[in-house]
Design a protein around this motif. Structure first.
Motif, PDB file in Angstrom:
ATOM      1  N   SER A 189       0.842  -1.199   0.000  1.00 31.05           N
ATOM      2  CA  SER A 189       0.000   0.000   0.000  1.00 31.05           C
ATOM      3  C   SER A 189       0.874   1.245   0.000  1.00 31.05           C
ATOM      4  O   SER A 189       1.968   1.241   0.573  1.00 31.05           O
ATOM      5  CB  SER A 189      -0.914   0.008   1.229  1.00 31.05           C
ATOM      6  OG  SER A 189      -1.596   1.246   1.343  1.00 31.05           O
ATOM      7  N   SER A 223      -0.185   3.865   1.434  1.00 33.53           N
ATOM      8  CA  SER A 223      -0.624   4.561   2.649  1.00 33.53           C
ATOM      9  C   SER A 223      -0.399   3.625   3.834  1.00 33.53           C
ATOM     10  O   SER A 223       0.520   2.812   3.816  1.00 33.53           O
ATOM     11  CB  SER A 223      -2.095   4.963   2.515  1.00 33.53           C
ATOM     12  OG  SER A 223      -2.493   5.758   3.614  1.00 33.53           O
ATOM     13  N   THR A 224      -1.233   3.729   4.857  1.00 33.09           N
ATOM     14  CA  THR A 224      -1.037   2.911   6.061  1.00 33.09           C
ATOM     15  C   THR A 224      -1.352   1.444   5.832  1.00 33.09           C
ATOM     16  O   THR A 224      -0.913   0.582   6.587  1.00 33.09           O
ATOM     17  CB  THR A 224      -1.928   3.421   7.207  1.00 33.09           C
ATOM     18  OG1 THR A 224      -3.300   3.297   6.823  1.00 33.09           O
ATOM     19  CG2 THR A 224      -1.600   4.863   7.541  1.00 33.09           C
ATOM     20  N   GLU A 271      -4.252   0.001   6.145  1.00 33.61           N
ATOM     21  CA  GLU A 271      -5.301  -0.515   7.030  1.00 33.61           C
ATOM     22  C   GLU A 271      -6.447  -1.128   6.229  1.00 33.61           C
ATOM     23  O   GLU A 271      -6.943  -2.205   6.561  1.00 33.61           O
ATOM     24  CB  GLU A 271      -5.828   0.617   7.918  1.00 33.61           C
ATOM     25  CG  GLU A 271      -6.898   0.171   8.906  1.00 33.61           C
ATOM     26  CD  GLU A 271      -7.382   1.318   9.781  1.00 33.61           C
ATOM     27  OE1 GLU A 271      -8.351   1.117  10.524  1.00 33.61           O
ATOM     28  OE2 GLU A 271      -6.792   2.423   9.710  1.00 33.61           O
ATOM     29  N   PRO A 276       3.596  -1.227   3.965  1.00 36.67           N
ATOM     30  CA  PRO A 276       2.916   0.077   3.862  1.00 36.67           C
ATOM     31  C   PRO A 276       3.858   1.147   3.330  1.00 36.67           C
ATOM     32  O   PRO A 276       5.076   0.963   3.259  1.00 36.67           O
ATOM     33  CB  PRO A 276       2.526   0.362   5.317  1.00 36.67           C
ATOM     34  CG  PRO A 276       3.620  -0.295   6.113  1.00 36.67           C
ATOM     35  CD  PRO A 276       4.027  -1.521   5.339  1.00 36.67           C
ATOM     36  N   MET A 277       3.281   2.287   2.963  1.00 36.14           N
ATOM     37  CA  MET A 277       4.030   3.462   2.523  1.00 36.14           C
ATOM     38  C   MET A 277       4.990   3.166   1.363  1.00 36.14           C
ATOM     39  O   MET A 277       6.133   3.629   1.337  1.00 36.14           O
ATOM     40  CB  MET A 277       4.815   4.065   3.708  1.00 36.14           C
ATOM     41  CG  MET A 277       3.942   4.467   4.869  1.00 36.14           C
ATOM     42  SD  MET A 277       2.760   5.770   4.399  1.00 36.14           S
ATOM     43  CE  MET A 277       1.837   5.949   5.937  1.00 36.14           C
ATOM     44  N   ASP A 311      -4.327  13.955   5.964  1.00 33.04           N
ATOM     45  CA  ASP A 311      -3.699  14.429   7.191  1.00 33.04           C
ATOM     46  C   ASP A 311      -4.756  14.834   8.213  1.00 33.04           C
ATOM     47  O   ASP A 311      -4.639  14.536   9.400  1.00 33.04           O
ATOM     48  CB  ASP A 311      -2.788  15.618   6.889  1.00 33.04           C
ATOM     49  CG  ASP A 311      -1.494  15.192   6.199  1.00 33.04           C
ATOM     50  OD1 ASP A 311      -1.216  13.982   6.214  1.00 33.04           O
ATOM     51  OD2 ASP A 311      -0.799  16.060   5.654  1.00 33.04           O
ATOM     52  N   TYR A 341      -6.202  11.778   9.723  1.00 36.47           N
ATOM     53  CA  TYR A 341      -5.251  11.159  10.642  1.00 36.47           C
ATOM     54  C   TYR A 341      -5.276  11.847  12.006  1.00 36.47           C
ATOM     55  O   TYR A 341      -5.383  11.196  13.045  1.00 36.47           O
ATOM     56  CB  TYR A 341      -3.845  11.209  10.044  1.00 36.47           C
ATOM     57  CG  TYR A 341      -2.760  10.789  11.005  1.00 36.47           C
ATOM     58  CD1 TYR A 341      -2.525   9.434  11.273  1.00 36.47           C
ATOM     59  CD2 TYR A 341      -1.973  11.741  11.656  1.00 36.47           C
ATOM     60  CE1 TYR A 341      -1.531   9.050  12.157  1.00 36.47           C
ATOM     61  CE2 TYR A 341      -0.975  11.357  12.543  1.00 36.47           C
ATOM     62  CZ  TYR A 341      -0.756  10.016  12.787  1.00 36.47           C
ATOM     63  OH  TYR A 341       0.219   9.642  13.675  1.00 36.47           O
ATOM     64  N   ASN A 395     -10.422   4.251  16.859  1.00 33.40           N
ATOM     65  CA  ASN A 395      -9.532   4.032  15.731  1.00 33.40           C
ATOM     66  C   ASN A 395     -10.217   4.307  14.399  1.00 33.40           C
ATOM     67  O   ASN A 395      -9.548   4.475  13.381  1.00 33.40           O
ATOM     68  CB  ASN A 395      -8.979   2.606  15.751  1.00 33.40           C
ATOM     69  CG  ASN A 395      -7.743   2.476  16.614  1.00 33.40           C
ATOM     70  OD1 ASN A 395      -6.645   2.828  16.204  1.00 33.40           O
ATOM     71  ND2 ASN A 395      -7.921   1.982  17.830  1.00 33.40           N
TER      72      ASN A 395
END
Length: 276
Positions: free
Chosen positions: A10, A12-13, A15, A39-40, A115, A118, A164
């Motif tokens: 991914s 991104s994170t 999730e 991730p990232m 952001d 987050y 979360n």
């Protein structure tokens, strides 16, 4: 037992990708999934390092990559290795594209939006931890959701899960001998949800808790009559105030949280707001 390597990439994170993989694997019996989580992933150098591990542990590759160049590079490498690879969200985005009549695109403000999401989630987690088990009731009006229920009705883990997901969540134990703060009954912004559970299941959970603490497993805390009285007290309170109720007897934390989020969004829509 069938063993499979599952590579999750991914930008991104990750999730969302993890949840998709977990749900999919759960549909099969006798499968051991060895997960390799990446991730990232945002550069060719990073992807090349990952491909070394994928080559050494061949399996299914699932990915969510917005960068078209990086995605093509991954797909080309997977084809060269003869590995199955799936863009986890393509089917959904293609369907939406057809319905909406427009192509997906990377918006300049997307990073800023992520952001904000987050930091909103971090704020929700901090609020939830600070308002666990009836603490800080003077600030409950700032919550999105307040969970009420007897001891060991899964209030705390459900609260943390909701946090979360970005929902400020407080929780309060309901004890017949110690009525909750009066402010609980006059909240306007938060949605109050009652958590209940069958007496048999609750006794089992409480007994296991006592054993884990090396305490005597036979006390009033697990007495059937007293447990039934506690649950009746809680259910009367739920009914008297018209609070929605979630039965935790056969629900996982994830399932309960999903039901609560649906209730929350239905409430927003009924009030003329937009879904969270």
């Amino acid at each position: 037992m069938t063993r499979i390597h599952l590579h999750l990439l991914s930008d991104s994170t990750g999730e969302t990708l993890e949840n998709i993989a977990k749900a999919a694997i759960g549909l099969f019996e006798n499968v051991e999934a060895v997960r390799h989580f990446w991730p990232m992933v945002r550069s060719d150098v990073h992807l090349d390092r990952i491909m070394e591990d994928i080559s050494a542990n061949p399996g299914l590759v699932l990915f969510t990559l917005n960068n078209h160049q990086l995605r093509r590079r991954l797909e080309t490498r997977c084809r060269a290795l003869g590995l199955p690879h799936v863009a986890a969200l393509d089917t959904v985005t293609d369907a939406l594209s057809n319905i909406l009549g427009q192509e997906t695109r990377n918006r300049p403000g997307r990073k800023h939006i992520l952001d904000e999401a987050y930091f909103a989630r971090i704020e929700a987690i901090q609020f939830t931890i600070a308002h666990d088990d009836g603490v800080g009731h003077e600030n409950w009006e700032e919550a999105d959701i307040v969970l009420a229920g007897v001891s060991r009705a899964s209030k705390t883990p459900t609260s943390i899960y909701l946090a979360n997901r970005g929902y400020k969540t407080a929780n309060i134990p309901l004890v017949p001998e110690s009525p909750p703060p009066r402010s609980l009954f006059s909240l306007r912004h938060p949605m109050v949800v009652g958590l209940t559970v069958s007496p048999e299941r609750l006794i089992q959970i409480r007994r296991n808790r006592l054993l884990s603490l090396n305490q005597a497993p036979e006390t009033a805390y697990v007495d059937l009559e007293k447990v039934q009285d506690e649950l009746s007290f809680a259910r009367r309170m739920f009914a008297d105030h018209g609070w929605p109720v979630i039965d935790m007897s056969r629900r996982s934390i994830e399932e309960a949280a999903a039901a609560i989020i649906n209730l929350f969004n239905d409430r927003l829509l009924a009030e003329g707001g937009s879904e969270a």
